[in-house]
Design a protein around this motif. Structure first.
Motif, mmCIF file in Angstrom:
data_model
loop_
_atom_site.group_PDB
_atom_site.id
_atom_site.type_symbol
_atom_site.label_atom_id
_atom_site.label_comp_id
_atom_site.label_asym_id
_atom_site.label_seq_id
_atom_site.Cartn_x
_atom_site.Cartn_y
_atom_site.Cartn_z
ATOM 1 N N GLY A 41 5.133 7.151 9.095
ATOM 2 C CA GLY A 41 5.356 6.115 8.105
ATOM 3 C C GLY A 41 4.194 5.831 7.176
ATOM 4 O O GLY A 41 4.232 4.876 6.409
ATOM 5 N N VAL A 42 3.153 6.661 7.218
ATOM 6 C CA VAL A 42 1.966 6.430 6.384
ATOM 7 C C VAL A 42 1.672 7.664 5.539
ATOM 8 O O VAL A 42 1.634 8.787 6.043
ATOM 9 N N ILE A 43 1.460 7.444 4.229
ATOM 10 C CA ILE A 43 1.007 8.498 3.318
ATOM 11 C C ILE A 43 -0.483 8.259 3.077
ATOM 12 O O ILE A 43 -0.884 7.169 2.655
ATOM 13 N N ARG A 44 -1.309 9.271 3.331
ATOM 14 C CA ARG A 44 -2.765 9.131 3.212
ATOM 15 C C ARG A 44 -3.276 9.912 2.005
ATOM 16 O O ARG A 44 -2.986 11.106 1.866
ATOM 17 N N LEU A 45 -4.028 9.228 1.153
ATOM 18 C CA LEU A 45 -4.543 9.817 -0.081
ATOM 19 C C LEU A 45 -6.068 9.761 -0.104
ATOM 20 O O LEU A 45 -6.679 8.838 0.438
ATOM 21 N N TYR A 46 -6.667 10.758 -0.773
ATOM 22 C CA TYR A 46 -8.121 10.783 -0.970
ATOM 23 C C TYR A 46 -8.430 10.471 -2.423
ATOM 24 O O TYR A 46 -7.749 10.952 -3.336
ATOM 25 N N ASP A 47 -9.445 9.652 -2.641
ATOM 26 C CA ASP A 47 -9.861 9.223 -3.970
ATOM 27 C C ASP A 47 -11.165 9.951 -4.325
ATOM 28 O O ASP A 47 -12.248 9.496 -3.947
ATOM 29 N N PRO A 48 -11.105 11.100 -5.008
ATOM 30 C CA PRO A 48 -12.325 11.879 -5.262
ATOM 31 C C PRO A 48 -13.318 11.187 -6.191
ATOM 32 O O PRO A 48 -14.520 11.399 -6.079
#
Length: 242
Positions: free
Chosen positions: A83-90
Motif C-alpha cells: 500500500g505504499v509507493i516510495r519515491l526518491y527526490d534527487p
C-alpha cells in the motif's frame, strides 16, 4: 438479600445498551475510499492532496504539482508494496512515501525521519497494462490489447526497460537507453514472460500480474529485481515489433 426482579431487569437493559454501543465499531463495514477501490497499487498514476497532486510518467518518474498545476519537484519511483509507493527526490536527496493505506504522504530529507506533509484526498489512474481486472498486471478477459504477454513490446521500471527487439529476442536497456544484456524468450503463460540470459546462464521472469521482474541465476530461485512501472503494447514503440 437477592436482587429484585426490577433490579435484574435494569441490569440487563444496561448490559444490552453497553453491547450495542461497542458492536458497531466491530461490525460496521468499512466505507469505500474514493479513488482507491478497484484501483490496485500497481495501477495508481495520480495522487491528489489538499495542496496539489503527484503524477507518474511512463518510466517511473513522478512530478509534484501545486494547486494551479505548476510543477514543483521531480521524483523517481523506487518501489511499490503493502500500500505504499516510495519515491526518491534527487534534487534534495530526500525520500517520499505515498501511503495509500494510511491516506497520507510523508517526506524525509537527507538523513532525517519521515514526517507527514499531506493528507491524500484521492488516488486514481491506470497505466497501460495495469488496468485492474483479474490482477494488477492484466486488464482481464480474453480480448485484445495488452492483457496477453504476447502483445507486450516493452516493459519499464524505475532504472530502465526490457524491450522486444524482434521475434523472440529481447534487450535490457538502462535509464539512458544503452543496452546492458540480451535475452531470448523461452515461454509465456497467462501472466508472465520468461526470458533466457545466455551470457549469465540465468532466467528473467516478467510477471505482469504481480507487477514484478524477477531473476534466477542458473537453476536457483527467482528473486525480485525491479518493480514494473508501465507496459507498452506491441507496435507502440517504433522499431520494436512483437
Amino acid at each position: 438479600m437477592g436482587k429484585s426482579v426490577h433490579q435484574v431487569g435494569q441490569w440487563r437493559v444496561l448490559m444490552a445498551v453497553a453491547l450495542l454501543a461497542v458492536a458497531p465499531a466491530a461490525t460496521r463495514p468499512a466505507s469505500a475510499q474514493p479513488g482507491f477501490a478497484g484501483a490496485p497499487i500497481m495501477a495508481i498514476t495520480r495522487v491528489e492532496h489538499d495542496g496539489g497532486s503527484f503524477e507518474a510518467g511512463r518510466r517511473g518518474e513522478w512530478t509534484e504539482y501545486d494547486r494551479s498545476g505548476r510543477a514543483k519537484f521531480q521524483f523517481r519511483e523506487e518501489s511499490r508494496n503493502r500500500g505504499v509507493i516510495r519515491l526518491y527526490d534527487p534534487s534534495r536527496g530526500g525520500r517520499l512515501e505515498i501511503d495509500l493505506a494510511g491516506r497520507v504522504i510523508r517526506y524525509a530529507g537527507r538523513g532525517a525521519n519521515f514526517s507527514t506533509i499531506y493528507r491524500i484526498t484521492n488516488a486514481t489512474g491506470a497505466r497501460p497494462g495495469f488496468g485492474g481486472g483479474s490482477g494488477p498486471g492484466f486488464n482481464g478477459g480474453g480480448g485484445g490489447g495488452i492483457n496477453r504477454p504476447g502483445a507486450v513490446s516493452a516493459v519499464y521500471h524505475a532504472r530502465g526497460s526490457f524491450v522486444r527487439t524482434g521475434g523472440r529476442n529481447w534487450a535490457e536497456l538502462d535509464g539512458n537507453g544503452r543496452q546492458k544484456y540480451r535475452f531470448v524468450e523461452e515461454r509465456q503463460d497467462r501472466s508472465s514472460i520468461v526470458l533466457f540470459d545466455r551470457s549469465r546462464n540465468g532466467r528473467l521472469q516478467i510477471d505482469l500480474i504481480a507487477g514484478r521482474i524477477r531473476y534466477a541465476s542458473g537453476g536457483g530461485r527467482y528473486n525480485d529485481v525491479y518493480t514494473i512501472t508501465s507496459v507498452e503494447p506491441g507496435g507502440g514503440r517504433p522499431g520494436f515489433r512483437p
